[in-house]
Write a protein that holds these residues in place. Structure first.
Motif, PDB file in Angstrom:
ATOM      1  N   THR A 111      -7.651   3.527  -4.996  1.00 40.38           N
ATOM      2  CA  THR A 111      -8.523   4.214  -4.041  1.00 40.38           C
ATOM      3  C   THR A 111      -8.484   5.706  -4.322  1.00 40.38           C
ATOM      4  O   THR A 111      -7.822   6.168  -5.254  1.00 40.38           O
ATOM      5  N   ASN A 112      -9.184   6.481  -3.484  1.00 40.75           N
ATOM      6  CA  ASN A 112      -9.210   7.939  -3.663  1.00 40.75           C
ATOM      7  C   ASN A 112      -8.354   8.668  -2.640  1.00 40.75           C
ATOM      8  O   ASN A 112      -8.507   9.866  -2.449  1.00 40.75           O
ATOM      9  N   ALA A 113      -7.466   7.945  -1.950  1.00 37.11           N
ATOM     10  CA  ALA A 113      -6.629   8.578  -0.936  1.00 37.11           C
ATOM     11  C   ALA A 113      -5.380   7.727  -0.725  1.00 37.11           C
ATOM     12  O   ALA A 113      -5.374   6.522  -1.021  1.00 37.11           O
ATOM     13  N   PRO A 114      -4.289   8.321  -0.216  1.00 32.98           N
ATOM     14  CA  PRO A 114      -3.105   7.528   0.127  1.00 32.98           C
ATOM     15  C   PRO A 114      -3.453   6.445   1.149  1.00 32.98           C
ATOM     16  O   PRO A 114      -4.204   6.678   2.082  1.00 32.98           O
ATOM     17  N   VAL A 115      -2.896   5.260   0.971  1.00 36.38           N
ATOM     18  CA  VAL A 115      -3.261   4.105   1.794  1.00 36.38           C
ATOM     19  C   VAL A 115      -2.182   3.861   2.842  1.00 36.38           C
ATOM     20  O   VAL A 115      -1.009   3.689   2.525  1.00 36.38           O
ATOM     21  N   LEU A 122      -9.809  -7.834   1.972  1.00 38.61           N
ATOM     22  CA  LEU A 122      -8.693  -6.943   2.266  1.00 38.61           C
ATOM     23  C   LEU A 122      -9.256  -5.724   2.976  1.00 38.61           C
ATOM     24  O   LEU A 122     -10.261  -5.156   2.537  1.00 38.61           O
ATOM     25  N   VAL A 123      -8.611  -5.288   4.070  1.00 40.25           N
ATOM     26  CA  VAL A 123      -9.042  -4.105   4.819  1.00 40.25           C
ATOM     27  C   VAL A 123      -8.001  -3.014   4.631  1.00 40.25           C
ATOM     28  O   VAL A 123      -6.789  -3.260   4.770  1.00 40.25           O
ATOM     29  N   THR A 124      -8.456  -1.814   4.296  1.00 46.21           N
ATOM     30  CA  THR A 124      -7.544  -0.687   4.072  1.00 46.21           C
ATOM     31  C   THR A 124      -7.955   0.486   4.947  1.00 46.21           C
ATOM     32  O   THR A 124      -9.116   0.626   5.342  1.00 46.21           O
ATOM     33  N   VAL A 125      -6.963   1.346   5.219  1.00 50.03           N
ATOM     34  CA  VAL A 125      -7.201   2.579   5.962  1.00 50.03           C
ATOM     35  C   VAL A 125      -6.279   3.643   5.393  1.00 50.03           C
ATOM     36  O   VAL A 125      -5.183   3.335   4.905  1.00 50.03           O
ATOM     37  N   VAL A 126      -6.721   4.904   5.421  1.00 54.40           N
ATOM     38  CA  VAL A 126      -5.954   5.994   4.800  1.00 54.40           C
ATOM     39  C   VAL A 126      -4.822   6.427   5.724  1.00 54.40           C
ATOM     40  O   VAL A 126      -4.775   6.088   6.904  1.00 54.40           O
ATOM     41  N   VAL A 127      -3.904   7.199   5.166  1.00 55.13           N
ATOM     42  CA  VAL A 127      -2.743   7.674   5.909  1.00 55.13           C
ATOM     43  C   VAL A 127      -3.180   8.708   6.935  1.00 55.13           C
ATOM     44  O   VAL A 127      -3.783   9.726   6.569  1.00 55.13           O
ATOM     45  N   SER A 177       0.860  -1.197   0.000  1.00 52.57           N
ATOM     46  CA  SER A 177       0.000   0.000   0.000  1.00 52.57           C
ATOM     47  C   SER A 177       0.883   1.230   0.000  1.00 52.57           C
ATOM     48  O   SER A 177       1.904   1.286   0.696  1.00 52.57           O
ATOM     49  N   SER A 178       0.476   2.253  -0.760  1.00 56.25           N
ATOM     50  CA  SER A 178       1.378   3.371  -1.022  1.00 56.25           C
ATOM     51  C   SER A 178       0.661   4.706  -0.955  1.00 56.25           C
ATOM     52  O   SER A 178      -0.572   4.788  -0.926  1.00 56.25           O
ATOM     53  N   GLN A 179       1.485   5.738  -0.983  1.00 54.87           N
ATOM     54  CA  GLN A 179       0.988   7.108  -1.008  1.00 54.87           C
ATOM     55  C   GLN A 179       0.359   7.474  -2.349  1.00 54.87           C
ATOM     56  O   GLN A 179      -0.358   8.476  -2.451  1.00 54.87           O
ATOM     57  N   ASP A 180       0.597   6.676  -3.377  1.00 53.59           N
ATOM     58  CA  ASP A 180       0.049   6.980  -4.695  1.00 53.59           C
ATOM     59  C   ASP A 180      -1.398   6.510  -4.864  1.00 53.59           C
ATOM     60  O   ASP A 180      -1.888   6.383  -5.992  1.00 53.59           O
ATOM     61  N   ASN A 181      -2.086   6.227  -3.747  1.00 52.09           N
ATOM     62  CA  ASN A 181      -3.517   5.869  -3.751  1.00 52.09           C
ATOM     63  C   ASN A 181      -3.787   4.473  -4.311  1.00 52.09           C
ATOM     64  O   ASN A 181      -4.905   4.204  -4.740  1.00 52.09           O
TER      65      ASN A 181
END
Length: 875
Positions: free
Chosen positions: A235-239, A251-256, A212-216
Motif C-alpha cells: 500500500t502507500n501508507a502504514p497499515v 480483505l479490508v485495510t485501514v491506515v494507522v 499488517s505493518s508500519q512498512d506499508n
C-alpha cells in the motif's frame, strides 16, 4: 447527534459527547458497544430511532484501548474492555450493563484482547509487560496460564479453526503458541522489519495468517512454511488493521491513525489480484479507529461493515452483491445448473465494469480532502461523479464533476456549477473555463486531474472580490500544472527556517523565510527537504556526502535563481509583536504602583491606578485589602482575629498566583510582608511570615547588611531545603515559569514564605526586563533571604595595621581603614586599584595619574605593576 445518508452507507450516527476510541459489534449483529473515558454506550443497530442510545457513565482517567463481545451465541451478552492495566468483563441484559469481573494481572498497559472462538470462557490478553495471559471466566481471580514473550506484545489472536493455537505480535515478529505445550512458542516468524499493528487468521484455512505493518505492507503467511510470505500486498501508507472479509477472497485495510492524518478511507481488496483496491469506503471526516463485520441475517445477500472514526461518527456500510463478486464471492449461486451460464456472464460483465471504475476509485482514494476552504460532499466511483463545496471571499459555490468513461485518456471531466451557488453566470463561466483548461493540460498527457482542478477551483475563487464590496472582479490566475502536484509540499516550512518565541516580557518574536507569491510567473519550490540529512541529496547530488548547512543550502538555491531569472536574494523576515494584552502583568501598573507609606494609603493609591487602566478586578482586590487594614473599622489589637484578615490575604495571593498574575501576587506579598516601623510595631497579617523572616527598609536579616543591596540571591534557604527560585541566566529565568505547576514542583516541607519569596523575585526580574530598575530595587528590599555568597575569584587586602585579610574598606579585626594610598598616604574609602603582584595600590585617580608618566611602583619596590599584572592573564 447528526444523521447523514449516502449512497454507500445507509446508516450514519454522530455522537460527539461520547469521545469513544473503542468499538465492538456483538455476535448477533444487533448491538454495538462504544467505550471511552467518560461513557460506555450501547446502540441497537436495528432500532429505527437513531437518537436512542443507552449511555452508562464510566468516569475513569484512562482511555479504553480495546473492546470485544463474546463470539459464542449462548454467551453473546458478555463483553470485555481494557483500560490501562485492567480488564473489565461486562454483561448486557434487559437493557442494563453491569460489571461481572475485574481482571488484574498485567503490570503495564494492555495492548490487545481476544475471546476464544469456540470456548466462551477463555479470553486472551497481551501487554507492554511482555506477558500474554489466558483467562478462564470460571475462575477470574488469576490467569489460567501465562506466556512470557520477553518482548512487548502488541496483538493477540486465537486461530479461528484450530482451538489450541494463538498468534501474538512483537515489534516486527510473530510468535505462534499452542496452549497444550507449555509457555514456549511453537513457531517464530520474522515477518516485518517495522512494527506489526494487526494480525488476522483466515476464516477458511487454519494455517493462513495475515499481518499488517508500519512498512506499508500486508503479508500472508502459511504457518506450515513460515520462512517466507506466500505473497505481499503493498500500500502507500502504514497499515493499522487488515482483516479478512466473511465472504470470498476479500480483505479490508485501514491506515494507522497516529501516522496518517488526512486519509480517512477504508480499502477493500481481492487477495487474488492485489494490484489496486477493488473499492474504497469514503465518508469519514477523520481517521478510522475500528471496524467490524455485522453478522449476516438469514435471507439477506448483503453484508454490512460497521466503522467508528475519530470524528465520533458510526457508519454502517452495505456490501452489495456487486462488491462481493469483485472479491470472488457469488451470493446468488445456489448450485443450480440451469443458472450457471448466466452467472458466468454476469461475473464477466461485472469485471468489465470493475475495470472501468478501478482507476477512478483509486484517484478518489488518493485524493487529499483536506484542501483549505473546500469540502468534499460526495464521491461515487460507480456513477463516476464528484460533488464539492467551496467557501471563500463570501462566495459559496457547489461544483459537480462528471467523469466520462474514457477519462483520463485525453478526455477531461465535465464541470458544472450546482444550484444554490452564490455566483452569477459571468463568474460561473470563468470558473468552468479555468477548470476545463487546467483539466485539459493534464489529460492530454493521460494524467488524472481531480485534485489539481479542485485546488485551481479554490485559488480562482480566492482571486475574486465579492461584488457587494463594490470592487471589480480580478481575473483568475492560472497555476502551472507541475506546480499543483507539489502544492502541499511547497507550503511545508523547512526545519529551523521558521519559528516563534516569547522573548522578554510581552514580546513575541517570529521569523520565517519569505514565501513566493501564488502567481503563474513564480515557480513554487517543490524540493523542500524534510530533514537536515536530506540537504546534500536534495540540491547538491554530486557532492551528496559533503555536509551542508541550512544557510548554505538556501544560499545556493538563491544564487541559482539569480542566474536564471536575475532576481535578488530573498531575506528572512523577523516580526516582533507586542503581546502585552495576552498577559496579566502590566507595565503601566508597574510604573504607577507604590510600596512606601502606610498600608492603607498604599492600597488606596494602587486601587486608583488599577482603575485608571480599567482593571476592575484589581480595584476590588486592593479595596478589599484596604478594608482589612483600615484602623477606623478594625482595632489594632484585633487585626489577627478579624474575619477578613489572614485567610483572605492568603487566598488573594494564591488566587492571583495560580491565574498567572504574578504582579498582583508579588505586590500583596510585599505590602503585607512589611516589617517593623521605627516607633509602631505592626502585627503581621500573615502569621506564617514572622518579622525575622521578612525584610523591610529599616530592619535586615543580616546585621550590618545594606538596605540598598539589590542583587537577587540565586537560592532561598527555607526549612533546611534550598529552593532554586530562578535560573542563573537572566534570559531564561522566566521562560519556564508556570504558576499553576508550582504547588506540584515544590516539596511539601517547603514553607509558604519560600513560595512568596519566589513571587517577589520573579516579579523583580520582570521589572528588570521592562527597564524599571528603581521599581525593581523597591521590590527586592522586601526579600528575606541573605545575599548570595560570592563565588569566583576574590581579591583581599591585608590590613596595614594588623596584617589580617580585610574584604571591605575597613578591617573587621582592628576596626581601622585597611588600605592606605601609596601616593597620597591617606586611607582609601572609595574606588581603589591595587597591583596583583606586589599588592601596593591606592586611589584609582592617583594610580592613574602616576602610571601615565611612570612604569614602576610608587613605593620603590621595583615592580612594573602594569606589565606584571597583564602577564598574569596570558594563559
Amino acid at each position: 447527534m447528526a444523521v447523514r445518508w449516502s449512497s454507500e452507507f445507509y446508516t450514519a450516527m454522530e455522537h460527539k459527547d461520547l469521545q469513544a476510541n473503542a468499538m465492538a459489534v456483538d455476535n448477533t449483529g444487533t448491538y454495538v458497544l462504544l467505550a471511552g473515558r467518560r461513557y460506555i454506550a450501547i446502540k441497537n443497530l436495528d432500532d429505527t430511532d437513531l437518537e436512542n442510545v443507552r449511555k452508562f457513565p464510566r468516569q475513569s482517567k484512562y482511555d479504553v484501548s480495546a473492546a470485544e463481545w463474546n463470539p459464542i451465541s449462548h454467551q453473546s451478552e458478555l463483553c470485555v474492555i481494557s483500560s490501562n492495566q485492567r480488564l473489565e468483563v461486562l454483561t448486557w441484559r434487559l437493557g442494563e450493563l453491569t460489571q461481572m469481573h475485574s481482571l488484574r494481572a498485567h503490570t503495564r498497559v494492555i495492548t490487545d484482547l481476544n475471546w476464544h472462538q469456540s470456548n466462551p470462557n477463555l479470553l486472551a490478553s497481551c501487554s507492554v509487560d511482555t506477558f500474554i495471559h489466558i483467562w478462564d471466566m470460571r475462575d477470574p481471580r488469576r490467569p489460567a496460564s501465562s506466556l512470557s514473550a520477553i518482548a512487548e506484545a502488541s496483538q493477540v489472536r486465537w486461530n479461528r479453526i484450530s482451538s489450541n493455537l494463538l498468534a501474538t505480535a512483537h515489534d516486527g515478529d510473530v510468535k505462534l503458541w499452542d496452549q497444550r505445550k507449555g509457555s514456549a512458542p511453537v513457531q517464530y516468524i520474522a515477518a516485518h522489519l517495522s512494527k506489526i499493528y494487526g494480525l488476522d487468521w483466515s476464516q477458511q484455512s487454519e494455517t493462513q495468517l495475515a499481518t499488517s505493518s508500519q512498512d506499508n505492507t500486508i503479508k500472508f503467511f502459511d504457518t506450515n512454511n513460515p520462512r517466507k510470505a506466500e505473497f505481499v500486498l503493498t500500500t502507500n501508507a502504514p497499515v493499522w488493521r487488515a482483516r479478512y472479509t466473511p465472504f470470498g477472497n476479500g480483505l479490508v485495510t485501514v491506515v494507522v491513525p497516529q501516522l496518517r492524518r488526512g486519509e480517512n478511507s477504508l480499502f477493500l481488496w481481492n487477495t487474488t489480484s492485489r494490484a489496486t483496491p477493488v473499492h474504497t469506503f469514503v465518508g469519514h471526516r477523520d481517521v478510522v479507529l475500528e471496524f467490524e463485520w455485522r453478522k449476516q441475517r438469514p435471507g439477506e445477500n448483503d453484508f454490512q461493515l460497521v466503522t467508528w472514526s475519530k470524528d465520533q461518527t458510526l457508519l454502517v456500510w452495505r456490501i452489495e452483491p456487486f462488491l462481493q463478486k469483485l472479491c470472488g464471492h457469488d451470493p446468488d449461486n445456489h448450485g443450480k445448473a440451469e443458472r450457471m451460464h448466466n452467472e458466468i456472464t454476469d461475473v464477466s460483465s461485472e469485471k468489465k465494469v470493475a475495470s472501468k471504475i478501478q482507476p477512478l476509485q483509486q484517484e478518489f482514494s488518493l485524493l487529499n480532502v483536506q484542501i483549505p476552504n473546500l469540502e468534499v460532499l460526495k464521491m461515487d466511483a460507480i456513477r463516476r461523479s464528484c460533488t464539492v463545496l467551496a467557501n471563500t471571499n463570501n462566495f459559496s459555490v457547489i461544483l459537480n464533476v462528471t467523469f466520462p468513461n474514457s477519462y483520463p485518456n485525453g478526455v477531461p471531466p465535465i464541470f458544472q456549477i450546482g444550484e444554490g451557488s452564490s455566483v452569477d453566470e459571468t463568474i460561473a463561466g470563468k470558473l468552468i473555463q479555468t477548470l476545463t483548461t487546467t483539466a485539459q493540460q493534464r489529460v492530454s498527457k493521460n494524467r488524472t486531474c481531480l485534485e489539481p482542478c479542485l485546488r485551481q477551483f479554490v485559488v480562482t475563487l480566492e482571486q475574486l472580490v465579492d461584488p457587494s464590496d463594490g470592487s471589480r472582479h480580478h481575473q483568475p490566475v492560472y497555476l502551472e500544472s507541475d506546480v499543483l502536484g507539489s502544492f502541499n509540499d511547497a507550503c511545508i516550512p523547512f526545519p529551523r527556517t521558521s519559528g516563534a518565541k516569547f522573548c522578554s516580557v510581552s514580546v513575541l518574536v517570529c521569523f520565517t523565510r519569505q514565501s513566493p507569491a501564488r502567481r503563474a510567473s513564480v515557480k513554487i519550490d517543490s524540493t523542500t527537504p524534510r530533514a537536515l540529512s536530506a540537504l546534500g541529496n536534495a540540491f547538491n547530488s554530486r557532492r551528496a556526502n559533503e555536509y551542508m548547512t541550512v544557510y548554505s543550502y538556501y544560499l545556493q538555491k538563491q544564487r541559482s535563481r539569480i542566474k536564471q531569472n536575475n532576481r535578488v536574494l530573498q531575506k528572512t523576515v523577523i516580526t516582533v509583536y507586542d503581546a502585552a494584552d495576552l498577559f496579566s502583568v502590566n507595565k503601566q501598573l508597574a510604573e504607577k504602583y507604590i510600596l512606601d507609606g502606610d498600608t492603607s494609603k498604599i492600597c488606596r493609591h494602587n486601587a486608583l491606578m488599577a482603575e485608571s487602566i480599567g482593571r476592575w478586578d484589581l480595584v476590588q482586590a486592593w479595596s478589599l485589602a484596604r478594608l482589612i487594614v483600615n484602623p477606623q473599622q478594625v482595632e489594632q489589637e484585633d487585626m489577627l482575629e478579624h474575619p477578613f484578615g489572614n485567610q483572605l490575604i492568603q487566598s488573594l495571593i494564591n488566587f492571583y498566583a495560580t491565574h498567572s498574575d504574578l504582579q498582583m501576587a508579588a505586590m500583596l506579598c510585599c505590602v503585607f510582608g512589611k516589617g517593623e516601623d521605627e516607633n509602631v510595631r505592626r502585627k503581621s497579617f500573615l502569621k506564617y511570615l514572622s518579622s525575622g523572616q521578612l525584610a523591610s527598609g529599616k530592619k535586615w536579616l543580616k546585621s550590618g547588611g545594606s538596605p540598598y543591596h539589590t542583587i537577587p540571591p540565586a537560592d532561598v534557604v527555607a526549612d533546611g531545603w534550598v529552593f532554586p527560585l530562578l535560573r542563573t541566566t537572566r534570559s531564561n529565568s522566566l521562560d519556564n515559569l508556570r504558576m499553576e505547576e508550582l504547588p506540584q514542583l515544590i516539596p511539601q516541607r517547603t514553607s509558604t514564605s519560600t513560595l512568596y519569596e519566589y513571587y517577589k523575585l520573579a516579579y523583580a526580574e520582570i521589572l528588570h526586563r521592562w527597564g524599571l530598575l528603581y521599581n525593581r530595587a523597591e521590590v527586592l528590599k522586601y526579600l528575606s533571604a541573605p545575599g548570595e555568597i560570592h563565588k569566583g575569584v576574590e581579591f583581599l587586602t591585608d590590613c596595614q595595621k594588623c596584617k589580617q585579610p580585610a574584604r571591605g574598606s575597613s578591617c573587621l579585626n582592628c576596626k581601622q581603614l585597611s588600605l592606605e594610598c601609596v601616593v597620597c598616604h591617606i586611607s582609601v574609602r572609595g574606588s581603589a586599584n591595587c597591583c596583583l603582584v606586589c599588592g601596593h595600590g591606592g586611589h584609582t585617580k592617583h594610580m592613574q595619574q602616576w602610571f601615565e608618566e611612570n612604569n614602576v611602583c610608587p613605593t620603590g619596590c621595583g615592580c612594573k605593576c602594569l606589565l606584571e599584572t597583564i602577564g598574569m592573564f596570558n594563559f
